[in-house]
Design an enzyme around this catalytic site. Structure first.
Site, mmCIF file in Angstrom:
data_model
loop_
_atom_site.group_PDB
_atom_site.id
_atom_site.type_symbol
_atom_site.label_atom_id
_atom_site.label_comp_id
_atom_site.label_asym_id
_atom_site.label_seq_id
_atom_site.Cartn_x
_atom_site.Cartn_y
_atom_site.Cartn_z
ATOM 1 N N GLY A 46 31.819 36.787 48.290
ATOM 2 C CA GLY A 46 32.712 35.876 47.562
ATOM 3 C C GLY A 46 33.486 35.008 48.541
ATOM 4 O O GLY A 46 34.629 34.619 48.281
ATOM 5 N N ASP B 132 24.103 37.705 45.132
ATOM 6 C CA ASP B 132 24.787 38.188 43.936
ATOM 7 C C ASP B 132 25.019 39.677 44.156
ATOM 8 O O ASP B 132 24.058 40.463 44.181
ATOM 9 C CB ASP B 132 23.912 37.941 42.702
ATOM 10 C CG ASP B 132 24.583 38.430 41.421
ATOM 11 O OD1 ASP B 132 25.574 39.178 41.510
ATOM 12 O OD2 ASP B 132 24.100 38.060 40.330
ATOM 13 N N TYR C 274 40.118 44.846 33.976
ATOM 14 C CA TYR C 274 40.263 44.402 35.368
ATOM 15 C C TYR C 274 41.079 45.416 36.170
ATOM 16 O O TYR C 274 40.668 45.847 37.253
ATOM 17 C CB TYR C 274 40.932 43.028 35.396
ATOM 18 C CG TYR C 274 41.204 42.485 36.784
ATOM 19 C CD1 TYR C 274 40.178 41.955 37.560
ATOM 20 C CD2 TYR C 274 42.486 42.495 37.334
ATOM 21 C CE1 TYR C 274 40.411 41.453 38.833
ATOM 22 C CE2 TYR C 274 42.735 41.994 38.598
ATOM 23 C CZ TYR C 274 41.699 41.474 39.352
ATOM 24 O OH TYR C 274 41.940 40.986 40.610
HETATM 25 N N1 LIG Z 1 44.017 35.530 43.080
HETATM 26 C C1 LIG Z 1 44.786 36.583 43.005
HETATM 27 O O1 LIG Z 1 46.002 36.481 42.711
HETATM 28 C C2 LIG Z 1 44.221 37.950 43.267
HETATM 29 C C3 LIG Z 1 45.121 39.035 43.263
HETATM 30 C C4 LIG Z 1 44.636 40.306 43.519
HETATM 31 C C5 LIG Z 1 43.299 40.505 43.824
HETATM 32 N N2 LIG Z 1 42.439 39.443 43.815
HETATM 33 C C6 LIG Z 1 41.035 39.738 44.160
HETATM 34 O O2 LIG Z 1 40.652 38.983 45.292
HETATM 35 C C7 LIG Z 1 39.251 38.667 45.230
HETATM 36 C C8 LIG Z 1 39.055 37.161 45.332
HETATM 37 O O3 LIG Z 1 39.782 36.560 44.273
HETATM 38 P P1 LIG Z 1 40.007 34.984 44.154
HETATM 39 O O4 LIG Z 1 41.287 34.794 43.430
HETATM 40 O O5 LIG Z 1 39.753 34.329 45.451
HETATM 41 O O6 LIG Z 1 38.804 34.670 43.129
HETATM 42 P P2 LIG Z 1 37.965 33.296 42.907
HETATM 43 O O7 LIG Z 1 37.397 33.397 41.529
HETATM 44 O O8 LIG Z 1 38.828 32.162 43.217
HETATM 45 O O9 LIG Z 1 36.786 33.446 43.973
HETATM 46 C C9 LIG Z 1 35.828 34.473 43.832
HETATM 47 C C10 LIG Z 1 34.584 34.139 44.644
HETATM 48 O O10 LIG Z 1 33.656 35.229 44.416
HETATM 49 C C11 LIG Z 1 32.375 34.676 44.108
HETATM 50 N N3 LIG Z 1 31.643 35.630 43.251
HETATM 51 C C12 LIG Z 1 31.917 35.975 41.958
HETATM 52 N N4 LIG Z 1 30.984 36.836 41.509
HETATM 53 C C13 LIG Z 1 30.112 37.053 42.527
HETATM 54 C C14 LIG Z 1 28.934 37.831 42.672
HETATM 55 N N5 LIG Z 1 28.438 38.556 41.651
HETATM 56 N N6 LIG Z 1 28.299 37.831 43.858
HETATM 57 C C15 LIG Z 1 28.763 37.086 44.898
HETATM 58 N N7 LIG Z 1 29.876 36.305 44.813
HETATM 59 C C16 LIG Z 1 30.539 36.290 43.647
HETATM 60 C C17 LIG Z 1 32.666 33.366 43.389
HETATM 61 O O11 LIG Z 1 31.558 32.487 43.424
HETATM 62 C C18 LIG Z 1 33.873 32.850 44.188
HETATM 63 O O12 LIG Z 1 33.467 32.116 45.324
HETATM 64 C C19 LIG Z 1 38.748 39.257 43.918
HETATM 65 O O13 LIG Z 1 38.198 40.534 44.159
HETATM 66 C C20 LIG Z 1 40.020 39.369 43.087
HETATM 67 O O14 LIG Z 1 39.916 40.346 42.087
HETATM 68 C C21 LIG Z 1 42.866 38.183 43.548
#
Ligand SMILES: NC(=O)c1ccc[n+]([C@@H]2O[C@H](COP(=O)([O-])OP(=O)(O)OC[C@H]3O[C@@H](n4cnc5c(N)ncnc54)[C@H](O)[C@@H]3O)[C@@H](O)[C@H]2O)c1
Length: 266
Positions: free
Chosen positions: A12, A62, A157
Site C-alpha cells: 500500500g 494485491d 475495521y
Molecule cells: N489515515 C488514518 O488516519 C489511519 C489511522 C490509523 C491507521 N491507518 C492505517 O494505515 C494504513 C494506510 O492508510 P491510509 O490512510 O494511507 O490509506 P489510503 O486508503 O489512503 O491508502 C491505502 C493504500 O493501500 C493500497 N491498497 C488497498 N488495498 C490493497 C491491496 N489489497 N493490496 C495492495 N495495496 C492495497 C491502496 O491502493 C492505497 O495506495 C491502513 O492500514 C490504515 O488502516 C490509517
C-alpha cells in the site's frame, strides 16, 4: 537511522501513510519497493523516491491474493537478491461504498479481514522464508488506535486492527529464533485519502458533524480527541517505522506503539 544497503517493501506504498513511510525510509538511505494495487500511483511514488538518490521500484501486488504477492516478491528478489524490511501497510476501511452506509455490511467484514489481517499474513508468508534464510529481518505491521478499543463506528475495521496487534505478537514469538523483529505501529488521525472518506461518512451519519466538509470533520475531531491538538502525518509514522527497522531497535519486538498525539494512553 542508517538503512543503507537495506531493501524495504512497503505494501500500500503508493499513497497516504505508505508513501510517507517509503519517503522516510529512503531519506535514511534504504532501497524502497512500492507494492500496491494501483500501478500508476505506485510508479509515480517509486519515481519520487528514486529521485532522492536511492534505488526504488514499483510492483503491482494485491495483498489479498497469495499468488500476486508471491510474484511481486520474486520480482523484488530478482532485482535486489535480499529483502530486509517488510512494512505491512495496505489496508481498507471496508468494501467499496463503505462510506455511504451507516452500518457494517457483510462485505465490509469480509474486506476488512481479507485485506487488513489476511493480507498481512499473505505478505508475511511470502517474505518470512527469505528472512529466515538470511537470519535477519524487520517486519512492521500498520495497525491503528482503532484496534486498541472497540468503538461503535466501523466495528469491522476496529476488530480487524485488534487482530493485527494480536498477530504481531504471535509472529514476533515465531520469528524471534531467526533474528527477525516484528512490531506494530498504531497511527492516530492522519489526513489521507482514507480519512477523507471517513469524514464524508461522519458528515452523513453522525449528528455532531452533519453536513460539514470532510476536512472540517477531521479538524473538529483533532480538537476533540487528540490531547496534543495536532494531526499526525505520514512522516510521523515513517519516523517510528525507520527507528523500529534500525539496529537501534534491535531488542524491541512484539510491541504495538501508538503515534496518536496522546489519544490513547495505553
Ligand atoms: N489515515 C488514518 O488516519 C489511519 C489511522 C490509523 C491507521 N491507518 C492505517 O494505515 C494504513 C494506510 O492508510 P491510509 O490512510 O494511507 O490509506 P489510503 O486508503 O489512503 O491508502 C491505502 C493504500 O493501500 C493500497 N491498497 C488497498 N488495498 C490493497 C491491496 N489489497 N493490496 C495492495 N495495496 C492495497 C491502496 O491502493 C492505497 O495506495 C491502513 O492500514 C490504515 O488502516 C490509517
Amino acid at each position: 537511522m542508517e538503512l543503507k544497503d537495506r531493501v524495504a517493501i512497503v505494501t500500500g506504498g503508493a499513497t497516504g501513510i505508505g508513501r510517507g513511510i517509503g519517503l522516510v525510509l529512503a531519506r535514511n538511505g534504504g532501497s524502497v519497493v512500492v507494492a500496491d494495487l494501483d500501478a500508476d500511483t505506485g510508479e509515480h511514488t517509486a519515481s519520487d523516491i528514486a529521485s532522492m538518490g536511492v534505488q526504488s521500484m514499483a510492483v503491482v501486488a494485491d495483498v489479498t491474493k497469495p499468488d500476486s504477492i508471491e510474484k511481486a516478491i520474486a520480482d523484488v528478489l530478482a532485482r535486489f537478491r535480499h529483502i530486509d524490511i517488510l512494512v505491512n501497510n495496505a489496508g481498507v476501511a471496508g468494501a467499496r461504498g463503505w462510506q455511504t452506509v451507516p452500518d457494517s455490511r457483510e462485505e465490509d467484514w469480509v474486506a476488512a479481514f481479507q485485506v487488513n489481517v489476511k493480507g498481512i499474513a499473505n505478505s508475511t508468508n511470502a517474505v518470512a522464508p527469505v528472512m529466515r534464510t538470511q537470519r535477519y529481518g524487520k517486519i512492521v505491521n500498520i495497525a491503528s488506535i482503532a484496534g486498541r478499543e472497540g468503538r461503535p463506528a466501523l466495528p469491522h475495521y476496529s476488530s480487524s486492527k485488534a487482530a493485527v496487534i494480536n498477530y504481531t505478537q504471535a509472529l514476533a514469538d515465531e520469528l524471534a529464533p531467526y533474528n527477525v523483529n516484528v512490531n506494530a505501529v498504531c497511527p492516530g488521525l492522519l489526513w489521507t485519502p482514507m480519512w477523507d472518506q471517513v469524514g464524508h461518512r461522519y458528515a452523513q451519519f453522525n449528528p455532531k458533524y452533519q453536513g460539514l466538509p470532510s476536512r472540517q470533520v477531521f479538524d473538529t475531531m483533532i480538537r476533540d480527541i487528540i490531547p496534543l491538538q495536532r494531526e499526525q502525518t505520514p512522516e510521523d509514522i515513517g519516523n517510528l517505522v525507520a527507528f523500529l527497522v534500525s539496529e537501534d531497535a534491535r531488542n524491541i519486538t512484539g510491541q504495538a506503539i501508538n503515534v496518536d498525539g496522546g489519544a490513547f494512553l495505553r
